[in-house]
Design an enzyme around this catalytic site. Sequence first.
Site, PDB file in Angstrom:
ATOM      1  N   GLY A 243     -30.187 -32.689  12.333  1.00  0.00           N
ATOM      2  CA  GLY A 243     -29.887 -31.562  12.852  1.00  0.00           C
ATOM      3  C   GLY A 243     -30.814 -31.683  14.316  1.00  0.00           C
ATOM      4  O   GLY A 243     -31.381 -32.031  14.444  1.00  0.00           O
ATOM      5  N   HIS A 244     -30.755 -30.164  15.258  1.00  0.00           N
ATOM      6  CA  HIS A 244     -31.138 -30.487  16.659  1.00  0.00           C
ATOM      7  C   HIS A 244     -32.198 -30.324  17.064  1.00  0.00           C
ATOM      8  O   HIS A 244     -33.364 -30.136  15.882  1.00  0.00           O
ATOM      9  CB  HIS A 244     -30.418 -29.345  16.732  1.00  0.00           C
ATOM     10  N   ASN A 245     -32.560 -31.851  18.034  1.00  0.00           N
ATOM     11  CA  ASN A 245     -34.327 -31.708  18.519  1.00  0.00           C
ATOM     12  C   ASN A 245     -35.228 -32.138  17.294  1.00  0.00           C
ATOM     13  O   ASN A 245     -35.929 -32.205  17.623  1.00  0.00           O
ATOM     14  CB  ASN A 245     -34.949 -30.225  18.901  1.00  0.00           C
TER      15      ASN A 245
END
EC number: 2.3.1.191
Length: 331
Positions: A243-245
């Site tokens: 997932g993002h970040n």
Amino acid sequence: MKSFTIADINAVINGVILGNTSNEITAPEQLEKATKHNISFIGNRKYAKLWPLSKASVAVIDEKIEIQPGDNRALIKVKCADLAMAQILEFFNPGNPILEDEIHPSAVVHATAILGKNVQIGANVYIGKNVSIGDGTIIYPNVTVMDDSVIGMACVIWSGTVIRERTQIGHQCIFHTNVSIGADGFGFRPSPDGRGLVKIPQIGNVVIGNGVEIGANSCVDRGKFSSTIIGDGTKIDNLVQIGHNSVLGRSCIMAGHSGLAGSVTLGDGVIIGGSASIKDHTTLHSGVTVGAGSGVMGDVQAGKTVLGYPACDSRDMLKQWVALRKLGKGA
């Protein structure tokens, strides 16, 4: 078909030969499926019983295992059969498909793209504006690399992979078929009127270190802001979601169907088993192991092994399973 003597093979792994065979070896194979022209491997005592039943002429075995080679058969003893197996598989490796053209006529390469020496680009590849590709990188057919991305030296990008804009990739990386790098992170919030969802823009990027390998159909989403980061030497299996970040340290391992929600942090050497899932904004410190199918809901201290759903210390979870089994028998 190439064939090798036992001496040829032992020159690669430098083991101790017991017995001998006149049969030449053409390929490695499992003990149960092997013929007289195959070499096989025994890295665990529980498989030693299969050796007398196998037709393999040669087996590489762990030095702690005691078995006899037999007539016209040989054993090569090594400190670690698994590592020796890796060397032998590389020895027999037929190699990757060869692209006949340096740049296939059907490929589209933007005029501003910078290609290093000996870069090869297959059919129907798209290379966008201001992309930089390092020396010796191979890009197989039907790959897309969007604007302002950087790919290092000696990478291999397999067919169907999409690398979105502003991605940064180190040297000697391997992306298998249909990998997605830099798609939008999954960010939505309820709309003010409560009748829908508002998409949160994802304007960051993905940064991937050196020596990273990502399996087929896996996804690494770009950051909402800043970067999703994959550390040097990390290995990611097929069908994995990052997932993002999220930030992964060095030499992490993620097995198939596992996933990280947004803003997860992994220290160095974290191992995540198949189908395990990690909650958002969670930190798994260096050396953590997560058992297959587990659900991690909070931070995990360095060196811990956790399993279960929700995941807890592996020893506590095993005790719970034993207690439940006893309850079942008592019923």
